[in-house]
Design an enzyme around this catalytic site. Structure first.
Site, PDB file in Angstrom:
ATOM      1  N   ARG A 133      14.408  -0.809 -93.246  1.00 55.35           N
ATOM      2  CA  ARG A 133      15.273  -0.444 -94.384  1.00 55.35           C
ATOM      3  C   ARG A 133      15.588  -1.706 -95.169  1.00 55.35           C
ATOM      4  O   ARG A 133      16.137  -2.654 -94.619  1.00 55.35           O
ATOM      5  CB  ARG A 133      16.568   0.213 -93.923  1.00 55.35           C
ATOM      6  CG  ARG A 133      17.270   1.018 -95.051  1.00 55.35           C
ATOM      7  CD  ARG A 133      18.644   1.530 -94.633  1.00 55.35           C
ATOM      8  NE  ARG A 133      19.563   0.433 -94.503  1.00 55.35           N
ATOM      9  CZ  ARG A 133      20.499   0.331 -93.555  1.00 55.35           C
ATOM     10  NH1 ARG A 133      20.642   1.272 -92.650  1.00 55.35           N
ATOM     11  NH2 ARG A 133      21.284  -0.724 -93.499  1.00 55.35           N
ATOM     12  N   GLU A 151      19.574  -7.548 -97.603  1.00 53.00           N
ATOM     13  CA  GLU A 151      18.894  -7.928 -96.356  1.00 53.00           C
ATOM     14  C   GLU A 151      17.775  -6.944 -96.085  1.00 53.00           C
ATOM     15  O   GLU A 151      17.703  -5.883 -96.703  1.00 53.00           O
ATOM     16  CB  GLU A 151      19.867  -7.926 -95.167  1.00 53.00           C
ATOM     17  CG  GLU A 151      20.402  -6.544 -94.862  1.00 53.00           C
ATOM     18  CD  GLU A 151      20.795  -6.341 -93.406  1.00 53.00           C
ATOM     19  OE1 GLU A 151      20.388  -7.130 -92.535  1.00 53.00           O
ATOM     20  OE2 GLU A 151      21.500  -5.359 -93.134  1.00 53.00           O
ATOM     21  N   ASN A 153      16.138  -4.879 -92.867  1.00 50.45           N
ATOM     22  CA  ASN A 153      16.379  -4.510 -91.468  1.00 50.45           C
ATOM     23  C   ASN A 153      15.086  -4.103 -90.787  1.00 50.45           C
ATOM     24  O   ASN A 153      14.359  -3.244 -91.288  1.00 50.45           O
ATOM     25  CB  ASN A 153      17.366  -3.347 -91.403  1.00 50.45           C
ATOM     26  CG  ASN A 153      18.747  -3.762 -91.860  1.00 50.45           C
ATOM     27  OD1 ASN A 153      19.428  -4.534 -91.189  1.00 50.45           O
ATOM     28  ND2 ASN A 153      19.151  -3.288 -93.027  1.00 50.45           N
ATOM     29  N   SER A 158      19.695   2.345 -89.501  1.00 50.15           N
ATOM     30  CA  SER A 158      20.347   3.626 -89.244  1.00 50.15           C
ATOM     31  C   SER A 158      20.649   4.404 -90.518  1.00 50.15           C
ATOM     32  O   SER A 158      20.355   3.962 -91.628  1.00 50.15           O
ATOM     33  CB  SER A 158      21.620   3.395 -88.440  1.00 50.15           C
ATOM     34  OG  SER A 158      22.442   2.485 -89.115  1.00 50.15           O
ATOM     35  N   LYS A 338      17.858 -13.280 -90.802  1.00 48.18           N
ATOM     36  CA  LYS A 338      18.269 -13.723 -92.142  1.00 48.18           C
ATOM     37  C   LYS A 338      17.553 -15.026 -92.510  1.00 48.18           C
ATOM     38  O   LYS A 338      17.354 -15.312 -93.685  1.00 48.18           O
ATOM     39  CB  LYS A 338      19.783 -13.903 -92.202  1.00 48.18           C
ATOM     40  CG  LYS A 338      20.563 -12.645 -92.616  1.00 48.18           C
ATOM     41  CD  LYS A 338      20.762 -11.644 -91.552  1.00 48.18           C
ATOM     42  CE  LYS A 338      21.571 -10.439 -92.010  1.00 48.18           C
ATOM     43  NZ  LYS A 338      21.627  -9.410 -90.965  1.00 48.18           N
ATOM     44  N   LYS A 406      25.766 -16.269 -93.415  1.00 45.52           N
ATOM     45  CA  LYS A 406      25.340 -15.291 -92.412  1.00 45.52           C
ATOM     46  C   LYS A 406      24.702 -15.952 -91.193  1.00 45.52           C
ATOM     47  O   LYS A 406      23.823 -16.811 -91.340  1.00 45.52           O
ATOM     48  CB  LYS A 406      24.306 -14.334 -93.016  1.00 45.52           C
ATOM     49  CG  LYS A 406      24.781 -13.591 -94.249  1.00 45.52           C
ATOM     50  CD  LYS A 406      23.750 -12.568 -94.699  1.00 45.52           C
ATOM     51  CE  LYS A 406      24.183 -11.901 -95.984  1.00 45.52           C
ATOM     52  NZ  LYS A 406      23.220 -10.880 -96.432  1.00 45.52           N
ATOM     53  N   GLU A 410      22.847  -8.618 -86.520  1.00 45.94           N
ATOM     54  CA  GLU A 410      22.725  -7.302 -87.152  1.00 45.94           C
ATOM     55  C   GLU A 410      23.940  -6.464 -86.815  1.00 45.94           C
ATOM     56  O   GLU A 410      24.662  -6.745 -85.867  1.00 45.94           O
ATOM     57  CB  GLU A 410      21.475  -6.580 -86.622  1.00 45.94           C
ATOM     58  CG  GLU A 410      20.174  -7.233 -87.012  1.00 45.94           C
ATOM     59  CD  GLU A 410      20.018  -7.375 -88.506  1.00 45.94           C
ATOM     60  OE1 GLU A 410      20.474  -6.491 -89.260  1.00 45.94           O
ATOM     61  OE2 GLU A 410      19.444  -8.389 -88.929  1.00 45.94           O
ATOM     62  N   GLY A 411      24.134  -5.427 -87.604  1.00 47.70           N
ATOM     63  CA  GLY A 411      25.107  -4.407 -87.224  1.00 47.70           C
ATOM     64  C   GLY A 411      26.447  -4.525 -87.908  1.00 47.70           C
ATOM     65  O   GLY A 411      27.363  -3.748 -87.643  1.00 47.70           O
ATOM     66  N   ARG A 492      25.183   3.614 -99.540  1.00 47.67           N
ATOM     67  CA  ARG A 492      26.451   3.388 -98.844  1.00 47.67           C
ATOM     68  C   ARG A 492      27.428   2.783 -99.821  1.00 47.67           C
ATOM     69  O   ARG A 492      27.057   1.907-100.617  1.00 47.67           O
ATOM     70  CB  ARG A 492      26.259   2.402 -97.689  1.00 47.67           C
ATOM     71  CG  ARG A 492      25.907   3.050 -96.388  1.00 47.67           C
ATOM     72  CD  ARG A 492      25.707   2.007 -95.332  1.00 47.67           C
ATOM     73  NE  ARG A 492      24.833   0.935 -95.803  1.00 47.67           N
ATOM     74  CZ  ARG A 492      24.589  -0.170 -95.124  1.00 47.67           C
ATOM     75  NH1 ARG A 492      25.163  -0.363 -93.972  1.00 47.67           N
ATOM     76  NH2 ARG A 492      23.779  -1.093 -95.617  1.00 47.67           N
TER      77      ARG A 492
HETATM   78  P1  ADP Z   1      24.137  -6.840 -91.372  1.00 44.78           P
HETATM   79  O1  ADP Z   1      22.755  -7.086 -90.879  1.00 44.78           O
HETATM   80  O2  ADP Z   1      25.177  -7.171 -90.373  1.00 44.78           O
HETATM   81  O3  ADP Z   1      24.300  -5.465 -91.973  1.00 44.78           O
HETATM   82  P2  ADP Z   1      24.245  -7.802 -94.135  1.00 44.78           P
HETATM   83  O4  ADP Z   1      23.459  -8.954 -94.616  1.00 44.78           O
HETATM   84  O5  ADP Z   1      23.774  -6.465 -94.567  1.00 44.78           O
HETATM   85  O6  ADP Z   1      24.368  -7.914 -92.556  1.00 44.78           O
HETATM   86  O7  ADP Z   1      25.749  -7.994 -94.608  1.00 44.78           O
HETATM   87  C1  ADP Z   1      26.743  -7.027 -94.337  1.00 44.78           C
HETATM   88  C2  ADP Z   1      27.411  -6.575 -95.619  1.00 44.78           C
HETATM   89  O8  ADP Z   1      27.935  -7.695 -96.333  1.00 44.78           O
HETATM   90  C3  ADP Z   1      26.495  -5.878 -96.623  1.00 44.78           C
HETATM   91  O9  ADP Z   1      26.364  -4.509 -96.334  1.00 44.78           O
HETATM   92  C4  ADP Z   1      27.214  -6.126 -97.930  1.00 44.78           C
HETATM   93  O10 ADP Z   1      28.278  -5.195 -98.113  1.00 44.78           O
HETATM   94  C5  ADP Z   1      27.823  -7.506 -97.730  1.00 44.78           C
HETATM   95  N1  ADP Z   1      26.908  -8.542 -98.276  1.00 44.78           N
HETATM   96  C6  ADP Z   1      25.935  -9.195 -97.608  1.00 44.78           C
HETATM   97  N2  ADP Z   1      25.273 -10.054 -98.407  1.00 44.78           N
HETATM   98  C7  ADP Z   1      25.836  -9.945 -99.633  1.00 44.78           C
HETATM   99  C8  ADP Z   1      25.607 -10.578-100.897  1.00 44.78           C
HETATM  100  N3  ADP Z   1      24.657 -11.508-101.059  1.00 44.78           N
HETATM  101  N4  ADP Z   1      26.398 -10.215-101.944  1.00 44.78           N
HETATM  102  C9  ADP Z   1      27.363  -9.296-101.795  1.00 44.78           C
HETATM  103  N5  ADP Z   1      27.634  -8.668-100.631  1.00 44.78           N
HETATM  104  C10 ADP Z   1      26.883  -8.974 -99.549  1.00 44.78           C
HETATM  105 MG    MG Z   2      21.113  -5.736 -90.946  1.00 43.90          MG
HETATM  106 MG    MG Z   3      23.349  -4.712 -93.624  1.00 43.71          MG
END
Ligand code: ADP
Ligand code: MG
Ligand code: MG
Length: 516
Positions: A133, A151, A153, A158, A338, A406, A410-411, A492
């Site tokens: 995803r 990101e 996945n 999910s 990441k 970051k 994950e999660g 989402r």
């Molecule tokens: P995970 O793998 O834990 O889901 P993410 O990289 O998706 O990690 O980060 C979690 C959440 O943080 C994202 O769903 C988003 O809401 C917010 N986020 C992450 N990166 C960004 C970004 N570059 N700009 C704005 N919001 C972000």
């Molecule tokens: Mg993720």
């Molecule tokens: Mg995410």
């Protein structure tokens, strides 16, 4: 700043009776159609029979989403699938990135050790399955709207099950409820794209199941969903199982089982004295049955909390060295770091090695340009010149406000935002900073919507994150891609004051796109 909310959509409801009617319609439809989650442990402990379910948090209206951005994200998914299949096959390259983060990240180091153990004795399964995803937010730059990747996945992606149901919920409301509002929304004015995320992901699992072939030991073959203990998001997974079971084109359904990762070593074995190491599943409810696992689909084992003891690592080793087609293998899981996204997004001029995107997309200029457009700036926090520059941004109290930092996790719930970045770095020995990446915050245009969560309506500014699913089956040995499909979408939405947006983590909610 222009707003996507424009005009009177989505409406803000003021009339209590009207609000109640719509909320009631959603409460009932969600339960009637499995857009649901199990209640939190406090509620469950009062109901040990485990029969309770509750509506998943959801928006009253599909959020407006720019059509061009939606189509771009869908169109590029097969390129992303191919890219990540290639990265998964480049063990040497992944090894280098793992070394860069592993000293400050024991979890990644442990995963790598398992991979090396299996490599030494030899992998017995060349096929690998990705249910991917790719997540995006719309970035607004003046009048220009462009999807930017949050990101990618590669493990336990999910909400494909619940997302398809959310699209159906909003279609139902658009047909039957929105036209009856005091400020009615006509059916024809709402462009709601079809969403086959549950069937699409199930089709990926079915393709891998077929590719595995018959058991040479004479056992029936099966798909094994490997889950977390106490999973609340179980219906999301069940929708995929049901879609998989009903997707069979023969009179015989595809056998699907669920097994908590914590019980993997209790209920699975490797075929004794067989060099091909078939993974056998022994269903605890019937000792006379044995299945050979064709596909092991992980909805667990992606974070440190799934490995409370050394036994859990042995379970992952048993799985990795088995002949089951893994979704994902450890290499594919690591391709989702990441750190990988950061090196892909690092321009050639800055990169110390040849640009990672060039390495994996050497000849297809159009794919290269299309992928590149979706990247935002991501920096290493290592000791290279680029890393040093990023360290200055991350530790500056003003500059850090534009970034998220970051770790390789994950999660949800693992990132550090804005002012929390310098605080976290202060607590982290400098030699471990390289295990983080620093990413520019994406700033989507404002949208207003109403969320129904735990029976309560919350109205206000929201931020939407689009996910596009991809299913990919490939041969790690030859590089041949046997399946490569875009497989539906997820929207989402979270309150615009919340930094994390995970539905399961309790911050976000399910939504669907109204294309504008
Ligand atoms: P995970 O793998 O834990 O889901 P993410 O990289 O998706 O990690 O980060 C979690 C959440 O943080 C994202 O769903 C988003 O809401 C917010 N986020 C992450 N990166 C960004 C970004 N570059 N700009 C704005 N919001 C972000
Ligand atoms: Mg993720
Ligand atoms: Mg995410």
């Amino acid at each position: 700043m222009s707003s996507l909310a424009g005009g009177s959509y989505p409406p803000t409801l003021d009339d209590a009776l009207e609000k109640d009617r719509l909320a009631q319609a959603i409460k009932d439809w969600t339960i009637a159609n499995g857009l649901a989650v199990r209640p939190p442990p406090a509620v469950v402990s009062n109901n040990p029979e485990g029969i309770l379910a509750m509506s998943a948090p959801v928006t009253l209206f599909p959020s407006p989403f720019p059509k061009g951005c939606f189509e771009e994200a869908k169109a590029i998914q097969t390129k992303y699938n191919e890219l990540y299949a290639r990265i998964s096959q480049d063990e040497e390259y992944l090894s280098g990135l793992v070394q860069e983060v592993a000293s400050g990240d024991e979890f990644i180091a442990e995963l790598w050790k398992i991979h090396l153990r299996v490599k030494e004795e030899g992998y017995v399964q060349n096929l690998a399955l990705g249910l991917f995803r790719s997540d995006y937010m719309v970035h607004q730059d003046g009048d220009n709207l462009q999807i930017k990747q949050v990101e990618f996945n590669t493990i336990a992606s999910s909400f494909g099950g619940l997302s398809a149901q959310t699209s159906l919920l909003h279609q139902h409301l658009a047909k039957n409820e929105y036209p009856l509002l005091q400020n009615p929304i006509s059916r024809s004015s709402v462009d709601l794209p079809a969403n086959n995320s549950a069937e699409g992901l199930a089709a990926g699992l079915a393709a891998a199941f077929r590719a595995y072939g018959q058991s040479t030991l004479g056992h029936p073959t099966c798909v094994l969903f490997i889950t977390q203990d106490g999973e609340r998001n179980v219906f999301d997974q069940r929708h995929l199982e049901y879609a998989l079971q009903s997707s069979s084109t023969t009179p015989d359904p595809i056998p699907v089982f669920r097994l908590p990762f914590s019980q993997l070593l209790t209920h699975t074995t490797l075929a004794p004295s067989s060099p091909t190491r078939q993974l056998l599943y022994h269903p605890p409810h019937n000792p006379t049955l044995t299945f050979e696992v064709a596909v092991a689909y992980l909805r667990a084992a992606y974070g440190p909390s799934d490995y409370p003891t050394p036994t859990a690592w042995e379970a992952r080793y048993q799985l990795e060295r088995s002949a089951a087609i893994k979704c994902p293998t450890i290499l594919t899981q690591l391709a989702g770091m990441k750190k990988v996204q950061q090196v892909l997004a690092t321009p050639e001029a800055v990169s110390t090695t040849p640009s990672a995107l060039r390495r994996f997309v050497p000849n297809d200029e159009a794919a290269y340009a299309a992928l590149w457009r979706t990247f935002t700036n991501i920096y290493p926090l290592d000791t290279t010149p680029a890393g040093q520059a990023a360290r200055r941004l991350a530790t500056d109290p003003d500059a850090c406000q534009r970034y998220v930092m970051k770790p390789q996790r994950e999660g949800g719930g693992n990132n550090f935002y804005r002012g929390a970045i310098p605080r976290q770095l202060k607590e982290t020995p400098e030699e471990y900073w390289a295990s983080y990446i620093l990413m520019e915050l994406i700033t989507p245009p404002p949208v207003v919507n109403t969320i129904l969560r735990n029976g309560v309506l919350e109205q206000g500014g929201v931020i939407c994150e689009l996910g596009v699913y991809g299913t990919c089956l490939w041969d790690q040995g030859t590089g041949e891609v046997l399946r490569n499909e875009e497989s539906g979408y997820l929207l989402r939405t979270k309150g615009d004051q919340s930094e994390e947006g995970g539905v399961a983590a309790g911050f976000g909610c399910m939504d669907s796109c109204r294309l504008v």
